[in-house]
Design an enzyme around this catalytic site. Structure first.
Site, PDB file in Angstrom:
ATOM      1  N   LYS A  26       0.715  -1.724  -0.102  1.00  0.00           N
ATOM      2  CA  LYS A  26       0.091  -0.400   0.280  1.00  0.00           C
ATOM      3  C   LYS A  26       0.796   1.244  -0.134  1.00  0.00           C
ATOM      4  CE  LYS A  26      -4.428  -2.308   0.379  1.00  0.00           C
ATOM      5  NZ  LYS A  26      -5.282  -1.820  -0.563  1.00  0.00           N
TER       6      LYS A  26
HETATM    7  N1  PMP Z   1      -3.418  -7.934   1.486  1.00  0.00           N
HETATM    8  C1  PMP Z   1      -3.584  -7.005   2.108  1.00  0.00           C
HETATM    9  C2  PMP Z   1      -2.557  -7.360   4.459  1.00  0.00           C
HETATM   10  C3  PMP Z   1      -4.307  -5.924   2.936  1.00  0.00           C
HETATM   11  O1  PMP Z   1      -3.886  -4.763   3.879  1.00  0.00           O
HETATM   12  C4  PMP Z   1      -4.638  -5.992   1.166  1.00  0.00           C
HETATM   13  C5  PMP Z   1      -5.446  -4.255   0.619  1.00  0.00           C
HETATM   14  N2  PMP Z   1      -7.012  -4.346   1.616  1.00  0.00           N
HETATM   15  C6  PMP Z   1      -4.763  -6.742   0.150  1.00  0.00           C
HETATM   16  C7  PMP Z   1      -3.754  -7.382   0.567  1.00  0.00           C
HETATM   17  C8  PMP Z   1      -5.113  -6.250  -0.927  1.00  0.00           C
HETATM   18  O2  PMP Z   1      -4.888  -5.505  -1.728  1.00  0.00           O
HETATM   19  P1  PMP Z   1      -6.002  -4.823  -2.660  1.00  0.00           P
HETATM   20  O3  PMP Z   1      -6.718  -4.083  -1.677  1.00  0.00           O
HETATM   21  O4  PMP Z   1      -5.134  -3.468  -3.111  1.00  0.00           O
HETATM   22  O5  PMP Z   1      -7.433  -6.050  -3.375  1.00  0.00           O
END
Ligand code: PMP
Length: 325
Positions: free
Chosen positions: A44
């Site tokens: 992120k």
């Molecule tokens: N794994 C974790 C630990 C996350 O924090 C997130 C984001 N919510 C994701 C996977 C999924 O990624 P995305 O939001 O880009 O789908």
């Protein structure tokens, strides 16, 4: 001298690593993209700075303003790096199922954290989405980032994560596996990778308690699919604008218990202390191994670091309480 000017310059260009022991029953080459090598220890970080610079450009965020976000923790960290660099105040709303480490880490970065109940509907005024939206209305010169519907999220992965994977595999990638939360990672990467080679299969990892798989297969948003689960960061009770279902070939649901145990196995067998959704993604590949063959090159995204789960996944007492051991 060899140095960078700010921690945000270390975002991206994460390593790709071959999985060995843990992947020996899975046909082909299994490569993990270590997104916890970003400076805030998660994928992120990539979208944090991008969403803020986008908001500045469009005039939605002005000097001295306040950044507001609803987050399971990692986006908060990515945004905090941007907020520190650019001197913004920052507030996050977070559901109460999230690990205490994630909350304390954000506080350490100077972020104000507001905890909201997990088990309420998204439209409930107490939910973490509604709380963030209301704060934006109340606080002057504030900007609600909304990683779910803010398309700068998936564009970041289209511009960075996707091209990195393509280059690192020299175009040999055949399958991409990623957990789906906001959908930014999987959609952005898929947009780039399918443009290079349409045959690349994109598999999204979902959880039991989330609407994604059924919605993808039937077009039905079924509220009965929604219930609480322990896996952090993936699965949703809403359909974010960042998910492009057409680009995802298959959704695979993984049980909380399997995700947790696979996360622990990854540490013991590969020396990779990764987060909860990393185990979910890998457990998903295991469930789908019959669909893979020996010449395939599969890339699995590992979104965050295990340090955020020491009190949960890596704690025997918590694991026993959940009946995961
Ligand atoms: N794994 C974790 C630990 C996350 O924090 C997130 C984001 N919510 C994701 C996977 C999924 O990624 P995305 O939001 O880009 O789908």
């Amino acid at each position: 001298m060899k140095y960078v000017n700010h921690i945000t310059e270390l975002i991206g260009n994460t390593p790709l690593i071959k999985l060995n022991k843990i992947a020996k029953e899975i046909p082909g080459t299994i490569l993990a993209k270590l997104e916890f090598c970003n400076p805030g220890h998660s994928i992120k970080d990539r979208i944090g700075i991008q969403m803020i610079e986008d908001a500045e450009k469009s005039g939605k965020l002005k000097q001295g303003g306040t950044i507001i976000e609803s987050t399971s923790g990692n986006t908060g960290m990515g945004l905090a790096l941007a907020a520190i660099k650019k001197d913004y105040k920052m507030i996050v709303t977070m559901p109460d199922k999230m690990s205490v480490e994630k909350i304390d880490i954000l506080k350490a970065m100077g972020v104000e954290v507001i905890i909201t109940p997990t088990n309420v509907a998204p439209e409930d005024p107490q939910s973490y989405y509604s709380t963030a939206k209301n704060l934006e209305k109340k606080i002057k010169n504030s900007f609600y980032v909304n990683q779910y519907d803010n398309l700068a999220n998936r564009i970041t992965h289209y511009k960075t994560t996707g091209p990195e994977i393509w280059e690192q595999t020299e175009g040999k990638i055949t399958h991409l596996i990623a957990g789906v939360g906001t959908g930014g990672t999987i959609t952005g990467c898929a947009m780039f990778l399918k443009k290079q080679k349409e045959s690349i299969k994109i598999w999204g990892i979902d959880t039991y308690g989330s609407v994604y798989k059924k919605f993808h297969e039937t077009g039905i948003f079924d509220k009965n699919e929604i219930y609480s689960y322990t896996t952090e960061g993936i699965g949703e009770d809403i359909i974010p604008k960042n998910v492009d279902f057409k680009l995802i070939d298959h959704f695979e649901k993984v049980h909380d218990k399997d995700a947790a145990n696979m996360t622990r196995k990854l540490a013991k067998e590969e020396g990779i202390l990764a987060g909860n959704s990393c185990g979910a993604a890998l457990a998903g590949v295991y469930q789908l191994k019959e669909k893979l063959s020996k010449n395939d090159v599969t890339v699995v995204i590992l979104p965050d670091h295990g340090s955020r789960y020491i009190g949960k996944i890596y704690n025997d007492k918590w694991m026993r309480q959940q009946k995961f051991l």
